[in-house]
Design a protein around this motif. Structure first.
Motif, short mmCIF file in Angstrom:
data_model
loop_
_atom_site.label_atom_id
_atom_site.label_comp_id
_atom_site.label_asym_id
_atom_site.label_seq_id
_atom_site.Cartn_x
_atom_site.Cartn_y
_atom_site.Cartn_z
N GLU A 214 9.37 0.56 -6.76
CA GLU A 214 8.71 1.74 -6.20
C GLU A 214 7.19 1.65 -6.40
O GLU A 214 6.50 2.66 -6.39
CB GLU A 214 9.24 3.02 -6.86
N MET A 215 6.69 0.44 -6.58
CA MET A 215 5.28 0.28 -6.90
C MET A 215 4.38 0.83 -5.80
O MET A 215 3.31 1.34 -6.03
CB MET A 215 4.93 -1.17 -7.18
N THR A 216 4.85 0.74 -4.60
CA THR A 216 4.22 1.50 -3.52
C THR A 216 5.37 2.18 -2.78
O THR A 216 6.52 1.83 -2.94
CB THR A 216 3.45 0.60 -2.52
N ALA A 217 5.02 3.14 -1.95
CA ALA A 217 6.06 3.82 -1.17
C ALA A 217 6.39 3.02 0.08
O ALA A 217 6.95 3.52 1.03
CB ALA A 217 5.57 5.21 -0.79
N ASN A 218 6.03 1.73 0.05
CA ASN A 218 6.14 0.92 1.24
C ASN A 218 7.59 0.64 1.62
O ASN A 218 8.39 0.27 0.79
CB ASN A 218 5.41 -0.42 1.02
N ASN A 219 7.90 0.85 2.90
CA ASN A 219 9.27 0.63 3.39
C ASN A 219 9.49 -0.78 3.92
O ASN A 219 10.58 -1.09 4.38
CB ASN A 219 9.59 1.63 4.50
N GLY A 220 8.45 -1.62 3.87
CA GLY A 220 8.60 -2.99 4.35
C GLY A 220 8.23 -3.12 5.82
O GLY A 220 7.52 -2.30 6.39
N TYR A 221 8.77 -4.16 6.45
CA TYR A 221 8.41 -4.44 7.84
C TYR A 221 9.54 -5.20 8.54
O TYR A 221 10.44 -5.75 7.91
CB TYR A 221 7.11 -5.25 7.91
N PHE A 222 9.46 -5.19 9.87
CA PHE A 222 10.39 -5.96 10.68
C PHE A 222 9.68 -7.18 11.25
O PHE A 222 8.51 -7.11 11.64
CB PHE A 222 10.92 -5.13 11.85
N GLU A 223 10.41 -8.29 11.31
CA GLU A 223 9.98 -9.46 12.08
C GLU A 223 10.85 -9.51 13.33
O GLU A 223 12.08 -9.46 13.24
CB GLU A 223 10.17 -10.75 11.27
N LEU A 224 10.21 -9.60 14.49
CA LEU A 224 10.96 -9.56 15.74
C LEU A 224 10.45 -10.61 16.72
O LEU A 224 9.29 -11.04 16.65
CB LEU A 224 10.83 -8.18 16.43
N LYS A 225 11.34 -10.98 17.64
CA LYS A 225 10.94 -11.91 18.70
C LYS A 225 11.78 -11.61 19.94
O LYS A 225 12.98 -11.30 19.82
CB LYS A 225 11.18 -13.35 18.25
N ALA A 226 11.14 -11.67 21.10
CA ALA A 226 11.85 -11.45 22.37
C ALA A 226 11.27 -12.41 23.42
O ALA A 226 10.24 -13.05 23.18
CB ALA A 226 11.71 -10.01 22.82
N ASP A 227 11.94 -12.48 24.57
CA ASP A 227 11.43 -13.35 25.63
C ASP A 227 10.05 -12.90 26.09
O ASP A 227 9.18 -13.72 26.41
CB ASP A 227 12.40 -13.35 26.83
N ASN A 228 9.84 -11.58 26.12
CA ASN A 228 8.55 -11.04 26.53
C ASN A 228 7.99 -10.20 25.38
O ASN A 228 8.32 -9.03 25.23
CB ASN A 228 8.70 -10.19 27.80
N ASN A 229 7.16 -10.82 24.57
CA ASN A 229 6.62 -10.14 23.39
C ASN A 229 5.64 -9.03 23.74
O ASN A 229 5.46 -8.09 22.96
CB ASN A 229 5.96 -11.15 22.44
N THR A 230 5.01 -9.12 24.90
CA THR A 230 4.08 -8.05 25.31
C THR A 230 4.84 -6.75 25.52
O THR A 230 4.43 -5.68 25.06
CB THR A 230 3.34 -8.45 26.60
#
Length: 303
Positions: A214-230
């Motif tokens: 609980e050192m920060t209230a940080n919930n983390g992050y997602f790594e994602l990839k798709a055919d069209n990243n835009t």
């Protein structure tokens, strides 16, 4: 939860302030890390708590009793300096000397040597031991009097990777016996792997005290990839669940907002409803190192 140690506004000033008004609690049965770079006040804090250094101001309570008297010290095992044993005596004989000083019966020697993995080497002289073995013998010495608390100052300092892993396993095994452990370290990785709680010191100031996770209230992050990243980036930004969405190479990183609670399956469903199908989706937590750097940066910004 029973408090083993309570520190209140502890300060030590030499020519400069080395420990500045720090406060924290240590609860029974947990492993606490005192984390900070060299010179941040870790060893000075230990010195005050063990009454080898007089504080400038502040108080502390061991087991609900103010200060550190001889009865309290009997409940504490501590390694503050480099292991100091007679080089030409065996490990067993060295521990017999310590046992005499502590008033501990000799049968306890084999028990602690087994705990640290040195029982088969007990007849070997101290000078033949590697640095890691010497450190393990020091831990055995600190355990002789069946302490309720074990204090270790930089226990893996100077050790090779194998030695670090051995010390880490020993600490975990000791913690499972219900002994409260306080470790000073400048190694983030060590604290993350060993400790349940952490007190972060920076230039003598405590900038965080609490659970490691609980050192920060940080919930983390997602790594994602798709055919069209835009299209993926636009969709992620529309969801308003993220503080930042950015592309790193072929992967999109989406930082989860502190007040957002979202699973990978929920995110995948929302994106598929928008016609976006992912080829890669992983939810990750920030490492302690990243959180630590954020924490230090934030204290600078608020200074």
């Amino acid at each position: 939860m029973e408090k083993i140690l309570s520190v209140k506004n502890l300060t030590k000033k030499f020519k400069r302030i080395v420990v500045n008004n720090i406060s924290f609690d240590v609860e029974k049965g947990n492993v606490y890390g005192l984390l900070g770079p060299n010179g941040s006040g870790k060893s000075t804090t230990f010195g005050m708590l063990l009454s080898t250094i007089n504080p400038t101001s502040g108080d502390w309570y061991w087991f609900g009793k103010k200060g550190t008297d001889s009865d309290t010290l009997k409940k504490i095992g501590a390694i503050i300096e480099q292991p100091n044993f007679y080089p030409y005596l065996s490990a067993e004989t060295n521990l017999k000397i310590v046992a005499e000083i502590k008033g501990t019966p000799y049968p306890r020697i084999d028990e602690v040597l087994e705990t640290v993995g040195l029982l088969e080497r007990k007849k070997d002289t101290f000078k033949t031991y590697s640095l890691g073995m010497k450190q393990r013998l020091a831990i055995a010495s600190a355990l002789l009097n069946n302490p309720e608390v074990l204090i270790l100052d930089e226990p893996t300092n100077g050790l090779d990777p194998e030695g670090i892993i051995q010390i880490r396993e020993i600490i975990n095994n000791i913690a499972q016996q219900g002994i409260t452990i306080i470790i000073a370290s400048h190694l983030l990785d060590e604290i993350e792997k060993i400790c349940s709680h952490v007190i972060v010191l920076k230039e003598g100031n405590s900038i965080y005290s609490g659970r490691v996770d609980e050192m920060t209230a940080n919930n983390g992050y997602f790594e994602l990839k798709a055919d069209n990243n835009t299209l993926l980036i636009n969709a992620l930004e529309e969801l308003q669940w993220f503080t930042s969405v950015k592309q790193e190479g072929e992967v999109i990183k989406a930082q989860i907002r502190d007040d957002a609670s979202i699973s990978a399956s929920t995110l995948n469903q929302k994106l598929s409803e928008k016609g976006i199908y992912l080829s890669h989706l992983v939810k990750k937590k920030l490492s302690l190192e990243t959180q630590f750097l954020e924490l230090v940066k934030n204290t600078k910004n608020h200074a």
